[in-house]
Design a protein around this motif. Sequence first.
Motif, short mmCIF file in Angstrom:
data_model
loop_
_atom_site.label_atom_id
_atom_site.label_comp_id
_atom_site.label_asym_id
_atom_site.label_seq_id
_atom_site.Cartn_x
_atom_site.Cartn_y
_atom_site.Cartn_z
N TYR A 57 1.36 -1.53 3.71
CA TYR A 57 0.72 -0.21 3.67
C TYR A 57 1.05 0.55 2.40
O TYR A 57 2.20 0.57 1.95
N SER A 58 0.01 1.18 1.85
CA SER A 58 0.21 2.12 0.76
C SER A 58 -0.60 3.36 1.10
O SER A 58 -1.42 3.32 2.04
N ALA A 59 -0.39 4.44 0.40
CA ALA A 59 -1.10 5.68 0.74
C ALA A 59 -1.21 6.59 -0.46
O ALA A 59 -0.43 6.47 -1.42
N VAL A 129 -4.58 6.18 4.15
CA VAL A 129 -3.57 5.11 4.19
C VAL A 129 -4.36 3.81 4.09
O VAL A 129 -5.45 3.69 4.66
N PHE A 130 -3.80 2.86 3.34
CA PHE A 130 -4.53 1.62 3.06
C PHE A 130 -3.67 0.42 3.43
O PHE A 130 -2.55 0.28 2.95
N GLY A 131 -4.22 -0.42 4.30
CA GLY A 131 -3.47 -1.59 4.77
C GLY A 131 -4.02 -2.86 4.13
O GLY A 131 -5.22 -3.11 4.15
N PHE B 6 -6.50 4.16 -5.31
CA PHE B 6 -5.68 3.69 -4.18
C PHE B 6 -6.35 2.49 -3.52
O PHE B 6 -7.56 2.30 -3.64
N GLY B 7 -5.55 1.74 -2.76
CA GLY B 7 -6.08 0.63 -1.98
C GLY B 7 -6.88 -0.32 -2.83
O GLY B 7 -6.50 -0.67 -3.95
N PRO B 76 -12.32 2.69 1.79
CA PRO B 76 -12.17 2.73 3.25
C PRO B 76 -10.69 2.80 3.67
O PRO B 76 -9.86 2.06 3.14
N VAL B 77 -10.39 3.71 4.60
CA VAL B 77 -9.00 3.87 5.03
C VAL B 77 -8.68 2.89 6.16
O VAL B 77 -9.57 2.47 6.90
N SER B 78 -7.41 2.55 6.28
CA SER B 78 -7.01 1.60 7.33
C SER B 78 -5.58 1.86 7.78
O SER B 78 -4.76 0.95 7.84
N GLY B 79 -5.30 3.11 8.08
CA GLY B 79 -3.98 3.47 8.59
C GLY B 79 -3.83 3.05 10.04
O GLY B 79 -4.81 2.74 10.72
#
Lengths: 146, 80
Positions: A57-59, A129-131, B6-7, B76-79
């Motif tokens: 995970y990063s954010a 948040v990015f997985g 990010f990401g 796209p977020v993936s928390g």
Amino acid sequence: MSTTYKNVFTQGAISSEFIAQAIAKHQSKTAIGAHNIFLGQVRVDTIDEKVVAAIEYSAYEEMANKKFHEVREATFEKFDLTCMHIYHSLGAVKAGEICLFVFVSSPRRKVVFKALEYVVEKIKAEVPVFGKEIFEDESYQWKVNS
Amino acid sequence: MKVLLFGIAKDIIGASEFEVPAQPKHPSTVKELKDVLVVLFPEFGTLSSLAIAINSEYAEENALLHSTDEIAIIPPVSGG
């Protein structure tokens, strides 16, 4: 701009000891009659025959902490909660480990069921948040929440 | 104009920040910035969503960009 929000992030997996301690800390808050807990666990997905071993995970931390704050505020406004705690992992979390811990408490049970779903869905949709799903062969792909 | 990445956006460009070229013209809105990104890096066009944050808030397509703003690309977020 310079407002600092509470840091929701913790490095690596969230341990069961930490969760147990969080529950124990609420024993003194005797107005509470019901807790509800969501635990996000890293799932072993198989994609094109590749098996997920971990999620890294990063954010966008500054914005994410602000969004977590806004989600909290919105939830407190909507539901009669006594307290709420949110913890999210950063860095690598192995399959089977916990990456998200949301804990809501209220005098009454009906409130916590609804509030918890509301909080978790908002987090999944809005917080940056990015997985990155790391496969067993060390290749990876970026996860997208559905 | 500098944007934060990010990401997957970080992977697409290969850095954690990107200086958006001033030529032929500085993008002045979110929509223009997205268009520039898709032209320079077509992979952005294939993502299931592409949001822009201005000063840590999601911005609408017609929102204006200022040189003092902190601008970030939110794939796209993936928390959780």
